[in-house]
Write an enzyme that holds these catalytic residues in place. Structure first.
Site, PDB file in Angstrom:
ATOM      1  N   ARG A  27      58.423  34.616  30.499  1.00  0.00           N
ATOM      2  CA  ARG A  27      57.812  35.370  29.395  1.00  0.00           C
ATOM      3  C   ARG A  27      57.849  36.864  29.636  1.00  0.00           C
ATOM      4  NH1 ARG A  27      52.659  32.959  28.455  1.00  0.00           N
ATOM      5  NH2 ARG A  27      53.990  31.447  27.431  1.00  0.00           N
ATOM      6  N   CYS A  62      46.278  27.226  25.406  1.00  0.00           N
ATOM      7  CA  CYS A  62      46.308  27.746  26.769  1.00  0.00           C
ATOM      8  C   CYS A  62      45.045  28.579  26.976  1.00  0.00           C
ATOM      9  CB  CYS A  62      47.552  28.621  26.883  1.00  0.00           C
ATOM     10  SG  CYS A  62      47.711  29.512  28.424  1.00  0.00           S
ATOM     11  N   CYS A 103      33.867  42.599  33.454  1.00  0.00           N
ATOM     12  CA  CYS A 103      34.219  41.639  34.519  1.00  0.00           C
ATOM     13  C   CYS A 103      33.813  42.197  35.883  1.00  0.00           C
ATOM     14  CB  CYS A 103      35.724  41.371  34.474  1.00  0.00           C
ATOM     15  SG  CYS A 103      36.248  40.206  35.740  1.00  0.00           S
ATOM     16  N   CYS A 151      40.237  44.135  40.005  1.00  0.00           N
ATOM     17  CA  CYS A 151      41.699  44.204  39.844  1.00  0.00           C
ATOM     18  C   CYS A 151      42.079  45.628  39.428  1.00  0.00           C
ATOM     19  CB  CYS A 151      42.160  43.193  38.798  1.00  0.00           C
ATOM     20  SG  CYS A 151      41.500  41.542  39.094  1.00  0.00           S
ATOM     21  N   CYS A 160      50.852  28.250  33.988  1.00  0.00           N
ATOM     22  CA  CYS A 160      51.450  29.508  33.547  1.00  0.00           C
ATOM     23  C   CYS A 160      51.078  30.518  34.629  1.00  0.00           C
ATOM     24  CB  CYS A 160      50.862  29.887  32.192  1.00  0.00           C
ATOM     25  SG  CYS A 160      51.332  31.529  31.622  1.00  0.00           S
ATOM     26  N   CYS A 219      43.205  46.625  35.849  1.00  0.00           N
ATOM     27  CA  CYS A 219      42.563  46.010  34.680  1.00  0.00           C
ATOM     28  C   CYS A 219      41.464  46.852  34.032  1.00  0.00           C
ATOM     29  CB  CYS A 219      41.986  44.650  35.060  1.00  0.00           C
ATOM     30  SG  CYS A 219      41.245  43.828  33.634  1.00  0.00           S
ATOM     31  N   CYS A 244      46.795  31.291  23.149  1.00  0.00           N
ATOM     32  CA  CYS A 244      46.166  31.474  24.461  1.00  0.00           C
ATOM     33  C   CYS A 244      44.848  32.226  24.289  1.00  0.00           C
ATOM     34  CB  CYS A 244      47.074  32.279  25.379  1.00  0.00           C
ATOM     35  SG  CYS A 244      48.719  31.597  25.519  1.00  0.00           S
TER      36      CYS A 244
HETATM   37  S1  SF4 Z   1      42.273  40.862  35.545  1.00  0.00           S
HETATM   38 FE1  SF4 Z   1      40.482  41.944  34.675  1.00  0.00          FE
HETATM   39  S2  SF4 Z   1      39.373  40.357  33.556  1.00  0.00           S
HETATM   40 FE2  SF4 Z   1      40.777  39.301  34.957  1.00  0.00          FE
HETATM   41  S3  SF4 Z   1      39.589  38.951  36.818  1.00  0.00           S
HETATM   42 FE3  SF4 Z   1      40.645  40.927  37.121  1.00  0.00          FE
HETATM   43  S4  SF4 Z   1      39.148  42.465  36.397  1.00  0.00           S
HETATM   44 FE4  SF4 Z   1      38.486  40.483  35.603  1.00  0.00          FE
END
Ligand code: SF4
Length: 326
Positions: A264, A132, A56, A60, A192, A63, A100
């Protein structure tokens, strides 16, 4: 069951007052609200499958799927529809009523991959499960296509407070998040949306995030509360483990300010004993993720048989699909 008044005009001070109550008082209050508004003997069992993993472009900080961090996650292209539908069938047989699908995308692009996700949504919907997706940012038109295919809910977490957001993510803004949630609502899909604790935020940030959720014109039908899964290779790998009582406090406050939402208990269960999870249910959690893969997207999670055993021990039943619940 006489429900509590649903309020969308909470103030920060009011939520702060609830959040800071003595813990057992807070749990008693939340349990009362839960009892008045929900079937407390039932827990919604959802299965989450990563249909496109890793790589990705976003940053984040929590992540392991962000391409820029060096984690153990291997990149996997979008799965084939048949393969996903096989997982959904097995999840249904194991007692899940909600399926999901998560793709590690910054945003949905209107291309062949999206066409395939539309097929998956139709297929899972045909199995009679609530379907979802969590696919990143979404335009109004894309949301409408998903709704027409039978999408029941769209997950788009706030992650944290507006004030702390840019400490955690720099590649998009809090407003981008809210826009997608608004697009989902406009398309008639249920929302959600919740967040993560343990990112280094303050108590005020947690309260502020709950304020944003609880003052939306309509509360999200589903509110996941996650504890940070500290994954090696991510910037937050050395953060402190979230104390279970912090989760309980957060869940109880969410339950009181959003009485009829599904709250949740999400990431972080793997590090909790059954007893600790029972406190979360007592405080108003009524939904969990489980699955035979024993992962939550890419981090470890209890397996479905372990979870069914826990529910039995606690005298809880998996919730049946309800048209009005999310
Ligand atoms: S949480 Fe992870 S998968 Fe989702 S947008 Fe952020 S970096 Fe990408």
């Amino acid at each position: 069951m006489t429900g509590s008044e649903i309020r969308n005009n909470w103030t920060l001070q009011e939520i702060e007052g609830i959040y800071n109550m003595p813990l057992l008082e807070l749990i008693y209050k939340a349990a009362g609200v839960h009892h008045r508004n929900n079937q407390t003997g039932e827990v919604q069992v959802c299965t989450l499958l990563s249909i496109k993993t890793g790589g990705c472009p976003e940053d984040c900080a929590y992540c392991p799927q962000a391409a820029r961090y060096h984690t153990d996650v291997s990149v996997q292209a979008l799965m084939q529809t048949d393969e996903v539908l096989n997982y959904a069938r097995k999840a249904k047989e194991a007692g899940s009523t909600r399926f999901c699908m998560g793709a590690a995308w910054r945003e949905v692009r209107s291309n062949r991959d999206f066409d395939r996700v539309i097929e998956m949504v139709k297929g899972v919907n045909d199995l009679g499960m609530e379907v979802c997706c969590t696919l990143g940012m979404l335009t109004e038109e894309q949301a409408l296509r998903l709704q027409e295919a039978g999408l029941y809910a769209y997950n788009h977490n706030l992650d944290t407070s507006e004030q702390y957001y840019e400490e955690i993510i720099s590649t998009r803004t809090f407003d981008n998040r809210i826009n997608t949630i608004n697009n989902v609502r406009k398309a008639g899909i249920t929302v959600c949306s919740g967040g993560i604790i343990g990112l280094g935020e303050t108590h005020r940030d947690r309260i502020s995030m709950l304020l944003t959720l609880a003052t939306m014109p309509k509360h999200p039908e589903s509110v996941p509360i996650n504890a940070l899964a500290r994954v090696a290779g991510t910037p937050l790998e050395d953060n402190e483990k979230v104390d279970t009582w912090e989760m309980v406090r957060m869940i109880a406050t969410a339950r009181i300010v959003m009485p009829s939402s599904m709250v949740r208990l999400s990431a972080g269960r793997i590090e909790m004993s059954e007893t600790e999870q029972a406190w979360c249910f007592m405080a108003g959690a009524n939904s969990i993720f489980t699955g035979e893969r024993e992962t939550l997207l890419v981090t470890p999670n209890p397996g479905v048989s372990e979870d069914m055993q826990m529910l039995q021990t606690l005298g809880l039943k998996p919730m049946m699909k309800k048209e009005t619940c999310c």
